[in-house]
Design an enzyme around this catalytic site. Structure first.
Site, PDB file in Angstrom:
ATOM      1  N   TYR A  58      36.770 -43.017  10.246  1.00 15.16           N
ATOM      2  CA  TYR A  58      37.691 -41.900  10.074  1.00 15.16           C
ATOM      3  C   TYR A  58      38.295 -41.969   8.674  1.00 15.16           C
ATOM      4  O   TYR A  58      39.151 -42.805   8.392  1.00 15.16           O
ATOM      5  CB  TYR A  58      38.799 -41.920  11.130  1.00 15.16           C
ATOM      6  CG  TYR A  58      38.317 -41.789  12.555  1.00 15.16           C
ATOM      7  CD1 TYR A  58      37.054 -41.287  12.860  1.00 15.16           C
ATOM      8  CD2 TYR A  58      39.123 -42.170  13.620  1.00 15.16           C
ATOM      9  CE1 TYR A  58      36.621 -41.174  14.160  1.00 15.16           C
ATOM     10  CE2 TYR A  58      38.700 -42.056  14.935  1.00 15.16           C
ATOM     11  CZ  TYR A  58      37.449 -41.565  15.198  1.00 15.16           C
ATOM     12  OH  TYR A  58      37.023 -41.460  16.506  1.00 15.16           O
ATOM     13  N   HIS A 124      30.869 -47.714  18.389  1.00 18.19           N
ATOM     14  CA  HIS A 124      30.871 -46.266  18.223  1.00 18.19           C
ATOM     15  C   HIS A 124      29.529 -45.663  18.645  1.00 18.19           C
ATOM     16  O   HIS A 124      29.486 -44.689  19.399  1.00 18.19           O
ATOM     17  CB  HIS A 124      31.184 -45.923  16.763  1.00 18.19           C
ATOM     18  CG  HIS A 124      32.079 -44.750  16.608  1.00 18.19           C
ATOM     19  ND1 HIS A 124      32.928 -44.580  15.545  1.00 18.19           N
ATOM     20  CD2 HIS A 124      32.285 -43.659  17.385  1.00 18.19           C
ATOM     21  CE1 HIS A 124      33.592 -43.452  15.665  1.00 18.19           C
ATOM     22  NE2 HIS A 124      33.226 -42.882  16.786  1.00 18.19           N
ATOM     23  N   PRO A 219      40.521 -34.568  25.440  1.00 17.36           N
ATOM     24  CA  PRO A 219      41.034 -34.103  26.737  1.00 17.36           C
ATOM     25  C   PRO A 219      41.623 -32.697  26.685  1.00 17.36           C
ATOM     26  O   PRO A 219      41.834 -32.088  27.735  1.00 17.36           O
ATOM     27  CB  PRO A 219      42.111 -35.138  27.064  1.00 17.36           C
ATOM     28  CG  PRO A 219      42.596 -35.600  25.723  1.00 17.36           C
ATOM     29  CD  PRO A 219      41.370 -35.623  24.867  1.00 17.36           C
ATOM     30  N   LEU A 220      41.887 -32.202  25.481  1.00 19.73           N
ATOM     31  CA  LEU A 220      42.414 -30.842  25.338  1.00 19.73           C
ATOM     32  C   LEU A 220      41.377 -29.908  24.710  1.00 19.73           C
ATOM     33  O   LEU A 220      41.720 -28.880  24.130  1.00 19.73           O
ATOM     34  CB  LEU A 220      43.702 -30.858  24.501  1.00 19.73           C
ATOM     35  CG  LEU A 220      44.850 -31.657  25.135  1.00 19.73           C
ATOM     36  CD1 LEU A 220      46.070 -31.670  24.221  1.00 19.73           C
ATOM     37  CD2 LEU A 220      45.213 -31.081  26.504  1.00 19.73           C
TER      38      LEU A 220
END
Length: 331
Positions: A58, A124, A219-220
Site C-alpha cells: 500500500y 497477500h 464489507p461496505l
C-alpha cells in the site's frame, strides 16, 4: 467495543477493524492527506477498533510508515496486521514468495511500523513460481523468531478463481489446506458483504469449523453500501472503482435497491446508517467474522465503530437476506 478472537492463539481484537489501504493506495490520490489519516487511526483506536490492517504494497510502503507514526505512541493499544508477497512496479504487480524475500520483507515492515513484532502477518498472494508450503514455512520461521505472532492468508482473487470454472473460493480452500499442514492458519481475509456473499457458502464455514478468524474485506462494497456515492458521479482515474463494472453509472443505478433496503432497516433503528446496518449484518453472521472497513476519514471510522452496538432483529436480518444479488460482475 465487543472483543473477538483470531485463531487458535485467541488473540483479542475489537469486533470491527480499520482497513488502512484507502489512506495511501487505490482510492482518489487527491484526497489522501497524511494528517487526516493519522487522526483517523487515532479515532479508531479511541473507539476500540484495535485491528489496523495494512500491507507493504500500500503506497507502496507509505501506509506502513504512516501507521508507524501512530504505533510509536500507541503500540500497546493496537493489533497490527500487515501483508507480504506482492511487489509493485510502475505498471504491474507481481507475486514474490521466495523464503529469503519473505524474511527481508518482514524486517522492512517492522522498521516502517516502528515495532518489534507483527501481530498478524498475512500472505497477500501465493507466488506461482514457489510452492506455497515453502513461503508459508518461511513465515512460520518468523513466528519462531518472535517477529510475528500469528499467520493469515488473503483469499485468491475472484477473477483468478472464475477462470478455473470451479467455485469462487475452491482455490483458496485448497491453498489453506496445504499450508495448514505446515503451520496453523489464524485468519483468512476475503471479501464479504451484503452485495458479495459468496464466502458464506464454503469459505466462512471452513474457517468456522477450524476456529479460524475471518477478516471481512470490503464489507461496505468499496463505499457503495454506505449510500454516500452519487450515481454517475464518476471517480478519479487512479481510483480502482473507475475500472470496476459495478461502478459504472448504469450498474450503480441498477443496484440501488440494495442500498434502499439497508436504509429501510436503518430507519427502524433511529439514527442508524446503511453502513452500520451492513456491518451489523456481518457481525451477526458468525463470531469469527471481523469486518475491516477501509476509510481515511475520522468521522467514517467513528460511524463504523458504532455498528458494533447495533443489534438487528430477526425481521431485519430476514429483510437483508432477501435483498437482490448485486448486478454486474466484480472483475
Amino acid at each position: 467495543m465487543e472483543r473477538r478472537t483470531i485463531g487458535a492463539s485467541a488473540l483479542g481484537v475489537g469486533a470491527v477493524g480499520l482497513g488502512c489501504m484507502p489512506m495511501n493506495w487505490a482510492y482518489s490520490a487527491s484526497q489522501q492527506r497524511g494528517e487526516e489519516s493519522l487522526r483517523t487511526v487515532h479515532s479508531a483506536l479511541d473507539r476500540g477498533m484495535t485491528l489496523l490492517d495494512t500491507a507493504d504494497m500500500y503506497g507502496p510502503f507509505t501506509n506502513e510508515l504512516l501507521l508507524g507514526r501512530v504505533l510509536r505512541e500507541r503500540r500497546a493499544e493496537a493489533f497490527v496486521s500487515t501483508k507480504c508477497g506482492l511487489l509493485v512496479g510502475d505498471q504491474h504487480i507481481v507475486a514474490n514468495g521466495r523464503p529469503s524475500y519473505v524474511k527481508r520483507a518482514c524486517d522492512a515492515s517492522l522498521r516502517r511500523l516502528q515495532t518489534d513484532v507483527i501481530d498478524l502477518y498475512q500472505l497477500h498472494r501465493a507466488d506461482p513460481e514457489v510452492p506455497v508450503e515453502e513461503t508459508w514455512g518461511a513465515m512460520a520461521d518468523l513466528v519462531t523468531a518472535g517477529k510475528v505472532r500469528a499467520l493469515g492468508v488473503c483469499a485468491v482473487g475472484a477473477r483468478a478463481e472464475r477462470r478455473t470454472g470451479r467455485g469462487i473460493h475452491d482455490g483458496t480452500i485448497r491453498q489453506l489446506e496445504r499450508v495448514q499442514q505446515v503451520f496453523p492458519v489464524s485468519a483468512v481475509q476475503a471479501e464479504l458483504s451484503v452485495w458479495s456473499r459468496e464466502a458464506l457458502t464454503s469459505l466462512l464455514p471452513w474457517c468456522t469449523a477450524r476456529g479460524i478468524g475471518f477478516l471481512a474485506a470490503m464489507p461496505l462494497g468499496n463505499g457503495y453500501l454506505t449510500g454516500a456515492l452519487t450515481t454517475g458521479g464518476g471517480f478519479e482515474p487512479d481510483d480502482v472503482r473507475a475500472r470496476h463494472p459495478r461502478f459504472t453509472a448504469e450498474m450503480m443505478a441498477a443496484n440501488q435497491p440494495i442500498v434502499a433496503g439497508l436504509r429501510r432497516v436503518a430507519r427502524r433503528h433511529g439514527n442508524a446508517t446503511p453502513a452500520q446496518v451492513a456491518l451489523a449484518w456481518l457481525l451477526g453472521q458468525d463470531r469469527h467474522v471481523i469486518p475491516v472497513p477501509g476509510t481515511k476519514k475520522a468521522h467514517w471510522a467513528a460511524e463504523n465503530a458504532a455498528s458494533s452496538d447495533l443489534v438487528l432483529s430477526a425481521e431485519d436480518r430476514a429483510e437483508i437476506d432477501a435483498l437482490p444479488a448485486a448486478l454486474g460482475s466484480w472483475d
